[in-house]
Write a protein that holds these residues in place. Structure first.
Motif, PDB file in Angstrom:
ATOM      1  N   SER A  53       0.819  -1.212   0.000  1.00  0.00           N
ATOM      2  CA  SER A  53       0.000   0.000   0.000  1.00  0.00           C
ATOM      3  C   SER A  53       0.853   1.261   0.000  1.00  0.00           C
ATOM      4  O   SER A  53       0.528   2.237  -0.693  1.00  0.00           O
ATOM      5  N   VAL A  54       1.977   1.280   0.752  1.00  0.00           N
ATOM      6  CA  VAL A  54       2.860   2.451   0.763  1.00  0.00           C
ATOM      7  C   VAL A  54       3.486   2.641  -0.610  1.00  0.00           C
ATOM      8  O   VAL A  54       3.608   3.774  -1.102  1.00  0.00           O
ATOM      9  N   TYR A  55       3.885   1.557  -1.246  1.00  0.00           N
ATOM     10  CA  TYR A  55       4.431   1.637  -2.597  1.00  0.00           C
ATOM     11  C   TYR A  55       3.406   2.259  -3.541  1.00  0.00           C
ATOM     12  O   TYR A  55       3.702   3.194  -4.297  1.00  0.00           O
ATOM     13  N   ALA A  56       2.190   1.742  -3.474  1.00  0.00           N
ATOM     14  CA  ALA A  56       1.155   2.210  -4.389  1.00  0.00           C
ATOM     15  C   ALA A  56       0.793   3.675  -4.135  1.00  0.00           C
ATOM     16  O   ALA A  56       0.603   4.452  -5.076  1.00  0.00           O
ATOM     17  N   ILE A  57       0.702   4.064  -2.873  1.00  0.00           N
ATOM     18  CA  ILE A  57       0.385   5.459  -2.545  1.00  0.00           C
ATOM     19  C   ILE A  57       1.496   6.381  -3.033  1.00  0.00           C
ATOM     20  O   ILE A  57       1.237   7.474  -3.551  1.00  0.00           O
ATOM     21  N   SER A  58       2.734   5.955  -2.867  1.00  0.00           N
ATOM     22  CA  SER A  58       3.865   6.756  -3.331  1.00  0.00           C
ATOM     23  C   SER A  58       3.811   6.952  -4.839  1.00  0.00           C
ATOM     24  O   SER A  58       4.048   8.056  -5.343  1.00  0.00           O
ATOM     25  N   VAL A  59       3.480   5.888  -5.574  1.00  0.00           N
ATOM     26  CA  VAL A  59       3.341   6.003  -7.033  1.00  0.00           C
ATOM     27  C   VAL A  59       2.251   7.015  -7.377  1.00  0.00           C
ATOM     28  O   VAL A  59       2.432   7.898  -8.218  1.00  0.00           O
ATOM     29  N   ALA A  60       1.107   6.877  -6.696  1.00  0.00           N
ATOM     30  CA  ALA A  60      -0.041   7.721  -7.002  1.00  0.00           C
ATOM     31  C   ALA A  60       0.214   9.185  -6.690  1.00  0.00           C
ATOM     32  O   ALA A  60      -0.211  10.073  -7.433  1.00  0.00           O
ATOM     33  N   VAL A  61       0.919   9.470  -5.585  1.00  0.00           N
ATOM     34  CA  VAL A  61       1.110  10.850  -5.141  1.00  0.00           C
ATOM     35  C   VAL A  61       2.303  11.506  -5.829  1.00  0.00           C
ATOM     36  O   VAL A  61       2.201  12.594  -6.405  1.00  0.00           O
ATOM     37  N   PHE A  62       3.461  10.830  -5.773  1.00  0.00           N
ATOM     38  CA  PHE A  62       4.693  11.438  -6.275  1.00  0.00           C
ATOM     39  C   PHE A  62       4.820  11.358  -7.793  1.00  0.00           C
ATOM     40  O   PHE A  62       5.480  12.206  -8.405  1.00  0.00           O
ATOM     41  N   GLY A  63       4.204  10.331  -8.403  1.00  0.00           N
ATOM     42  CA  GLY A  63       4.334  10.157  -9.846  1.00  0.00           C
ATOM     43  C   GLY A  63       3.920  11.382 -10.650  1.00  0.00           C
ATOM     44  O   GLY A  63       4.739  11.957 -11.389  1.00  0.00           O
ATOM     45  N   PRO A  64       2.668  11.844 -10.531  1.00  0.00           N
ATOM     46  CA  PRO A  64       2.259  13.024 -11.303  1.00  0.00           C
ATOM     47  C   PRO A  64       3.037  14.282 -10.936  1.00  0.00           C
ATOM     48  O   PRO A  64       3.353  15.097 -11.812  1.00  0.00           O
ATOM     49  N   VAL A  65       3.354  14.444  -9.633  1.00  0.00           N
ATOM     50  CA  VAL A  65       4.094  15.638  -9.199  1.00  0.00           C
ATOM     51  C   VAL A  65       5.466  15.684  -9.857  1.00  0.00           C
ATOM     52  O   VAL A  65       5.881  16.711 -10.422  1.00  0.00           O
ATOM     53  N   LEU A  66       6.184  14.568  -9.805  1.00  0.00           N
ATOM     54  CA  LEU A  66       7.518  14.511 -10.406  1.00  0.00           C
ATOM     55  C   LEU A  66       7.446  14.684 -11.920  1.00  0.00           C
ATOM     56  O   LEU A  66       8.312  15.318 -12.525  1.00  0.00           O
ATOM     57  N   ARG A  67       6.411  14.108 -12.532  1.00  0.00           N
ATOM     58  CA  ARG A  67       6.292  14.236 -13.992  1.00  0.00           C
ATOM     59  C   ARG A  67       6.037  15.684 -14.398  1.00  0.00           C
ATOM     60  O   ARG A  67       6.580  16.175 -15.385  1.00  0.00           O
ATOM     61  N   ILE A  68       5.199  16.388 -13.638  1.00  0.00           N
ATOM     62  CA  ILE A  68       4.924  17.794 -13.938  1.00  0.00           C
ATOM     63  C   ILE A  68       6.186  18.636 -13.766  1.00  0.00           C
ATOM     64  O   ILE A  68       6.497  19.502 -14.588  1.00  0.00           O
ATOM     65  N   LEU A  69       6.962  18.354 -12.706  1.00  0.00           N
ATOM     66  CA  LEU A  69       8.176  19.120 -12.447  1.00  0.00           C
ATOM     67  C   LEU A  69       9.246  18.891 -13.514  1.00  0.00           C
ATOM     68  O   LEU A  69      10.097  19.746 -13.742  1.00  0.00           O
ATOM     69  N   THR A  70       9.200  17.731 -14.157  1.00  0.00           N
ATOM     70  CA  THR A  70      10.241  17.381 -15.137  1.00  0.00           C
ATOM     71  C   THR A  70       9.715  17.346 -16.565  1.00  0.00           C
ATOM     72  O   THR A  70      10.405  16.861 -17.458  1.00  0.00           O
TER      73      THR A  70
END
Length: 396
Positions: A53-70
């Motif tokens: 669940s922590v892995y999945a939440i991290s993907v869901a939260v950080f994924g779009p944020v990091l993609r937008i920043l880069t």
């Protein structure tokens, strides 16, 4: 799958499959190691569900944020950076002295998951011929499903016979090999026009995209109420040991690979109809799962059917997301990966909550089937209100 996509595009897809194999193994292999990790790090089995669940939440939260920043950075350096983070995080997991450090390692590994999948799907979609785009997307996801067929059961066996830490060392080595493949095979192309962040973010107002996200969150999360705890279910109900669990996980993976590549051939204009059929089948399998696992041979069959139906839905939903969100070519794939992992987290959290409140595994799988029914309802609504000309240009 790849043999139908010729030239350099086929080589790049093969490399992407190597990468997603390693990523898929690190995400899902913990489901076959829960008992070993719980014993070694002195935590309850229900608590180890947090590793998923922590892995999945991290993907869901950080994924779009990091993609937008880069989003304005070149693709190849980003892909290489993602894989370097992946390798380092798996080394951290292998060396983790306690459960908290292992969770942190999982979080770091997950942070690169959605950006990598989003980038690789965007590259695959762009490089493939018009008639092969759905197959290209399925090929990218194919590495993940093959890892479930081969990597997860092998990792479970390796962890059961030796030590779960060896599994993370193995994944780190696989990631390093995939990193070399990226370096050598992926072209270092710069976009002719820098992505427009405002335009890309406007995809979140697209009703067709929002409908797909709703199906993933409220339908697909039912899979992970059961899948997260499949290993203890097989041990407690089927009475399987290490070998039995390994065979059951292999059967699940075989089903996942077949479902992924068969669904990858579905034509765009019939995606919604095939999705309804896939979700209905998934609901039946989840509802009957604990009955089937009470006898060894049918437990193996149950694992196969769950993999077939669960991962037979993924290419359909990915294709609908990419096609519906064509105004956001740099972000749509990342959103899809994030939505799937948020549903994974939701399912794992629901499963943990149900078990911690004294419910049986049978109740757990019934709840999973009930959640999938919500997905069926949303799919029915989607079929009535989505813009069908997006998926069938002949209607426009």
């Amino acid at each position: 799958m790849i043999k139908h996509i010729q030239g350099s595009a086929g080589i790049v897809l093969l490399v992407f499959m190597m990468c997603t194999f390693a990523i898929g193994m690190t995400e899902y292999v913990v489901t076959g190691l829960l008992t070993q990790i719980a014993g070694d790090l002195d935590v309850p089995v229900s608590t180890t569900g947090m590793l998923l669940s922590v892995y999945a939440i991290s993907v869901a939260v950080f994924g779009p944020v990091l993609r937008i920043l880069t989003i304005k950075l070149p693709v190849k350096p980003l892909l290489l950076s993602c894989m370097m983070v992946f390798v380092g995080s798996n080394v951290m997991a292998a060396l983790a002295p306690n459960f908290e450090v292992l969770l942190l390692a999982r979080l770091c590994s997950a942070a690169m998951h959605a950006p990598f999948f989003g980038l690789s799907m965007a590259v695959a979609f762009k490089m493939a011929a018009a008639s092969k785009k759905s197959q290209a997307l399925a090929a990218v996801n194919g590495g993940l499903t093959i890892s479930i067929m081969i990597g997860v059961p092998f990792g479970s066996y390796l962890g059961g016979m030796l030590d779960w830490r060896f599994v993370f060392w193995l994944v780190a080595i696989l990631g390093a090999v995939a990193l070399v493949g990226l370096l050598l095979a992926v072209p270092n192309e710069k976009p002719l026009q820098a992505p427009n962040i405002k335009k890309e973010l406007s995809v979140m107002k697209n009703k067709n995209v929002l409908l797909v996200i709703a199906i993933v969150l409220f339908g697909y999360s039912g899979v992970f109420t059961t899948y997260t705890f499949k290993e203890p279910i097989l041990r407690e109900i089927a009475g399987f040991g290490v070998t039995g669990v390994t065979f059951a996980l292999f059967a699940f993976g075989c089903g996942a690979v077949i479902g992924n590549f068969v669904s990858g051939r579905v034509r765009a204009e019939v995606l919604t109809g095939r999705l309804f059929f896939a979700l209905a089948s998934l609901c039946l399998v989840l509802g009957s799962f604990t009955f089937l696992v009470q006898w060894g041979p049918t437990a193996i069959l149950a694992g196969f059917l769950l993999g077939l139906c669960a991962f037979g839905t993924v290419p359909l939903l990915n294709a609908k997301m990419i096609i519906a969100g064509q105004e956001a070519p740099s972000l749509a794939g990342t959103i899809a990966a994030s939505a799937f992992n948020l549903s994974n987290a939701l399912g794992a959290v629901i499963g943990t909550f149900v078990l911690n409140n004294g419910a049986s595994f049978m109740v757990l799988t019934f709840i999973g089937a009930g959640i999938t029914i919500l997905g069926l309802i949303i799919t029915t609504v989607t079929n009535k209100i989505e813009d069908k000309e997006l998926f069938d240009p002949s209607l426009s």
